[in-house]
Design an enzyme around this catalytic site. Structure first.
Site, PDB file in Angstrom:
ATOM      1  N   TYR A 177       0.824  -1.222   0.000  1.00 44.10           N
ATOM      2  CA  TYR A 177       0.000   0.000   0.000  1.00 44.10           C
ATOM      3  C   TYR A 177       0.852   1.264   0.000  1.00 44.10           C
ATOM      4  O   TYR A 177       0.576   2.219   0.734  1.00 44.10           O
ATOM      5  CB  TYR A 177      -0.913   0.038   1.245  1.00 44.10           C
ATOM      6  CG  TYR A 177      -1.656  -1.229   1.517  1.00 44.10           C
ATOM      7  CD1 TYR A 177      -2.767  -1.580   0.750  1.00 44.10           C
ATOM      8  CD2 TYR A 177      -1.264  -2.078   2.541  1.00 44.10           C
ATOM      9  CE1 TYR A 177      -3.447  -2.756   0.979  1.00 44.10           C
ATOM     10  CE2 TYR A 177      -1.946  -3.258   2.784  1.00 44.10           C
ATOM     11  CZ  TYR A 177      -3.034  -3.591   2.004  1.00 44.10           C
ATOM     12  OH  TYR A 177      -3.698  -4.746   2.241  1.00 44.10           O
ATOM     13  N   LYS A 207      -1.077 -16.921   8.787  1.00 44.58           N
ATOM     14  CA  LYS A 207      -0.165 -16.085   9.588  1.00 44.58           C
ATOM     15  C   LYS A 207       0.721 -16.880  10.567  1.00 44.58           C
ATOM     16  O   LYS A 207       1.799 -17.288  10.211  1.00 44.58           O
ATOM     17  CB  LYS A 207      -0.955 -15.017  10.322  1.00 44.58           C
ATOM     18  CG  LYS A 207      -1.451 -13.892   9.392  1.00 44.58           C
ATOM     19  CD  LYS A 207      -1.930 -12.705  10.196  1.00 44.58           C
ATOM     20  CE  LYS A 207      -2.553 -11.626   9.346  1.00 44.58           C
ATOM     21  NZ  LYS A 207      -1.601 -10.706   8.754  1.00 44.58           N
ATOM     22  N   TYR A 240     -11.897  -7.266   7.596  1.00 45.97           N
ATOM     23  CA  TYR A 240     -10.777  -7.366   6.648  1.00 45.97           C
ATOM     24  C   TYR A 240     -10.477  -8.842   6.407  1.00 45.97           C
ATOM     25  O   TYR A 240     -10.340  -9.621   7.364  1.00 45.97           O
ATOM     26  CB  TYR A 240      -9.523  -6.661   7.188  1.00 45.97           C
ATOM     27  CG  TYR A 240      -8.352  -6.840   6.235  1.00 45.97           C
ATOM     28  CD1 TYR A 240      -8.264  -6.076   5.065  1.00 45.97           C
ATOM     29  CD2 TYR A 240      -7.387  -7.820   6.458  1.00 45.97           C
ATOM     30  CE1 TYR A 240      -7.239  -6.276   4.163  1.00 45.97           C
ATOM     31  CE2 TYR A 240      -6.352  -8.024   5.548  1.00 45.97           C
ATOM     32  CZ  TYR A 240      -6.288  -7.251   4.407  1.00 45.97           C
ATOM     33  OH  TYR A 240      -5.272  -7.462   3.492  1.00 45.97           O
ATOM     34  N   ASP A 291     -12.923 -16.361   9.841  1.00 49.72           N
ATOM     35  CA  ASP A 291     -11.574 -16.025   9.401  1.00 49.72           C
ATOM     36  C   ASP A 291     -10.714 -15.815  10.650  1.00 49.72           C
ATOM     37  O   ASP A 291     -10.772 -14.764  11.287  1.00 49.72           O
ATOM     38  CB  ASP A 291     -11.641 -14.755   8.533  1.00 49.72           C
ATOM     39  CG  ASP A 291     -10.266 -14.264   8.104  1.00 49.72           C
ATOM     40  OD1 ASP A 291      -9.265 -14.754   8.630  1.00 49.72           O
ATOM     41  OD2 ASP A 291     -10.215 -13.366   7.243  1.00 49.72           O
TER      42      ASP A 291
HETATM   43  C1  LIG Z   1      -8.288 -11.512   9.235  1.00 45.87           C
HETATM   44  C2  LIG Z   1      -7.400 -11.600   8.032  1.00 45.87           C
HETATM   45  N1  LIG Z   1      -7.802 -12.294   6.962  1.00 45.87           N
HETATM   46  C3  LIG Z   1      -7.022 -12.419   5.875  1.00 45.87           C
HETATM   47  C4  LIG Z   1      -5.784 -11.815   5.791  1.00 45.87           C
HETATM   48  C5  LIG Z   1      -4.944 -11.950   4.547  1.00 45.87           C
HETATM   49  O1  LIG Z   1      -3.858 -12.770   4.785  1.00 45.87           O
HETATM   50  P1  LIG Z   1      -2.559 -12.670   3.847  1.00 45.87           P
HETATM   51  O2  LIG Z   1      -1.987 -11.327   4.058  1.00 45.87           O
HETATM   52  O3  LIG Z   1      -1.682 -13.799   4.338  1.00 45.87           O
HETATM   53  O4  LIG Z   1      -3.025 -12.899   2.452  1.00 45.87           O
HETATM   54  C6  LIG Z   1      -5.345 -11.059   6.879  1.00 45.87           C
HETATM   55  C7  LIG Z   1      -4.036 -10.346   6.819  1.00 45.87           C
HETATM   56  O5  LIG Z   1      -3.791  -9.387   7.499  1.00 45.87           O
HETATM   57  C8  LIG Z   1      -6.160 -10.944   8.035  1.00 45.87           C
HETATM   58  O6  LIG Z   1      -5.777 -10.225   9.107  1.00 45.87           O
END
Ligand SMILES: Cc1ncc(COP(=O)(O)O)c(C=O)c1O
Length: 427
Positions: A15, A273, A143, A244
Site C-alpha cells: 500500500y 499467519k 478485513y 476467518d
Molecule cells: C483476518 C485476516 N484475513 C485475511 C488476511 C490476509 O492474509 P494474507 O496477508 O496472508 O493474504 C489477513 C491479513 O492481514 C487478516 O488479518
C-alpha cells in the site's frame, strides 16, 4: 546503485507509492523479539511481523525443522502426490480445531485461504442446484485479504472497494459487530445482521466474519454474544458460517481459536499467519463433511489447486511451530501479556488525545481521536527502540508470546511517551 536506493526506485512495498518519500528501514537480522537494523540498532518488534511471529525470530526448533526438511525435499507438487509433513499438519489442525471440521485445504496465503472458503461456499450451493446463492454477507470494518474475492468482503469504506468500483463482486454488508467484549449484551445488537439475513437469505451463500477481533479493518474487539447470535441465525436460515481466524488463530486472543470465546464452531475456517510461527507463508481452509458432500454433489470437485499447495518445507516448520506452541504454557503467557497491556497501555487513557484503549490476549490497541502520521511516528518509535507501525487512528501491538515483562514494558512505555509527545507538542 546503492541497495537502498535500488529498493526505493524499483521495489513496491505494501500500500505504498512507487516513489516513497520516506526511507525503508533495512533489517539485517532478527532474533527473539528484536529486529537488528542496518545501523546495528536493535529494536523490539511490537508487530510480530503482522501477527505471525508468535515464538519470536530465529527460533532453534523452527530452524532445525526447516533444515531437516530441506535435506529431504523443499517442495513437491500436491497433485497425485502427498507427503508426511502435510499429513502430520492436517492431523494436528483437525485435532485442535472444532470437532465438526473434517477436511482441510492447504494454500499459500491467508487471502487465498479466504478465496478457497468462498469457493467452497458457492460450490456447495451451486453443485446442489441452488444458483441463486451468489452473494456473501460480510461485516463493516471487516478485513479478509487483498485478492479479489477477499477484497469483495472487506469493509466497503475502509477496504478497497472505491479503488475497484464496478469491478468487485457486490456483496451484502451488515453493521460492524457490537458491543465491546465485556459490555452488557442486548439482543438488538443483532438487528441489522438479522434484517439483512431475513431480506437476502435466498441469495446469500455464506456469512464471513473475523471472530471476536476485527483486525486490519479497525482493531475492534466485540462481544462473544454477537458471535453466538450470528451462529444461531446462520443455523436458522441454513447459511454457512465462514470464520476467518487468520489473525486471531493460535492463541492470540487467549483462546487457541477466538471462536472458543463463544463456544461455537464454524462451517468453514481459515487459518494462516502464525501457522508457521511466521517463518513462511502457509494457510489452510478447513471444513465439514456436509460442506464437502455438498460441493461434490453431482460429481463436482472443489476447483482450486495452487502450485505450492501444502509446501513440505512450510508444513514441516508449521508442525514444529505447533509442537512448540502446544507444549508451551502459551495460555498463561498470553494472559500475563493481557494483564500487563491492560495496566500499562491503560495509562494512555489519561491522555486527552486518546479515544480508547482496547486489549484482549496479546493484542493492545490505543485508538487516538485523530489519524496517525506514519512519517512522523516511525522515527519517534525507532528513537524509543521499538518497531510499531500504526494505521488509521490506531497504534497497536501484538507482541510475541515469549516477550519478557521488561521488554513489554519497554514497548508500552514507548507508546505512552510517543502519544504524550503528540499531545503535548500538538503534532
Ligand atoms: C483476518 C485476516 N484475513 C485475511 C488476511 C490476509 O492474509 P494474507 O496477508 O496472508 O493474504 C489477513 C491479513 O492481514 C487478516 O488479518
Amino acid at each position: 546503485m546503492e541497495v537502498k536506493a535500488f529498493d526505493k526506485a524499483h521495489i513496491l512495498h505494501p500500500y505504498a507509492p512507487s516513489q516513497p518519500l520516506a526511507d525503508m528501514q533495512m533489517v539485517k537480522s532478527a532474533s527473539g523479539v528484536y529486529l537488528e537494523l542496518e545501523s546495528g540498532k536493535r529494536v523490539i518488534d511490537g508487530m510480530s511481523s503482522w501477527w505471525s511471529v508468535i515464538h519470536g525470530y530465529n527460533v532453534p526448533e523452527l530452524n532445525a525443522a526447516a533444515s531437516e526438511q530441506l535435506s529431504k525435499m523443499s517442495h513437491v507438487m500436491f497433485g497425485g502426490l502427498t507427503h508426511e509433513p502435510a499429513i502430520k499438519l492436517a492431523q494436528t489442525l483437525l485435532k485442535i480445531t472444532a470437532e465438526n471440521l473434517e477436511h482441510i485445504f492447504f494454500s499459500d496465503s491467508g487471502s487465498v485461504s479466504v478465496e478457497v472458503a468462498l469457493k467452497m461456499a458457492f460450490q456447495y450451493h451451486h453443485s446442489q442446484g441452488n444458483r441463486e446463492k451468489t452473494k456473501i454477507l460480510a461485516f463493516e470494518k471487516g478485513y479478509h485479504g487483498d485478492t479479489f474475492g477477499a477484497m469483495s468482503v472487506c469493509d466497503p469504506v475502509t477496504g478497497m472497494h472505491s479503488a475497484f468500483e464496478g469491478i468487485l463482486h457486490k456483496n451484502i454488508f451488515a453493521a460492524a459487530p457490537q458491543p465491546a467484549f465485556d459490555a452488557p449484551w442486548e439482543e438488538h445488537y443483532l438487528d441489522d445482521f438479522k434484517r439483512k439475513l431475513e431480506t437476502h437469505y435466498s441469495e446469500i451463500a455464506a456469512v464471513i466474519l473475523e471472530p471476536i477481533v476485527q483486525g486490519a479493518g479497525g482493531m475492534r474487539i466485540y462481544s462473544p454474544e454477537f458471535l453466538k447470535g450470528v451462529r444461531r441465525l446462520c443455523d436458522r436460515y441454513d447459511i454457512l458460517l465462514i470464520l476467518d481466524e487468520i489473525a486471531t488463530g493460535f492463541g492470540r486472543t487467549g483462546k487457541l481459536f477466538a471462536y472458543e470465546h463463544a463456544g461455537i464452531s464454524p462451517d468453514i475456517l481459515c487459518v494462516g499467519k502464525a501457522l508457521t510461527g511466521g517463518y513462511m507463508s502457509l494457510a489452510a481452509t478447513l471444513t465439514t463433511k456436509k460442506v464437502m458432500q455438498g460441493v461434490e454433489h453431482g460429481g463436482n470437485v472443489l476447483m482450486h489447486g495452487p502450485t505450492f499447495m501444502a509446501n513440505p518445507l512450510a508444513c514441516a516448520v508449521a508442525n514444529a511451530s505447533l509442537k512448540l506452541l502446544l507444549e508451551s504454557p502459551w495460555q498463561e503467557r498470553v494472559m500475563m501479556i493481557e494483564q500487563q497491556l491492560k495496566e500499562e497501555l491503560g495509562r494512555c487513557r489519561d491522555l486527552e488525545i486518546v479515544e480508547e484503549v482496547r486489549v484482549i490476549g496479546a493484542i493492545g490497541v490505543v485508538a487516538l481521536k485523530k489519524p496517525t502520521d506514519l512519517a512522523l511516528l516511525t522515527p519517534m518509535f525507532l528513537s524509543h527502540g521499538v518497531w510499531v507501525r500504526p494505521f488509521l487512528n490506531l497504534i497497536y501491538i501484538m507482541p510475541q508470546y515469549v516477550i519478557t515483562a521488561k521488554e513489554l514494558s519497554h514497548l508500552t512505555t514507548a507508546i505512552y511517551d510517543v502519544v504524550a509527545a503528540i499531545e503535548f507538542e500538538n503534532l
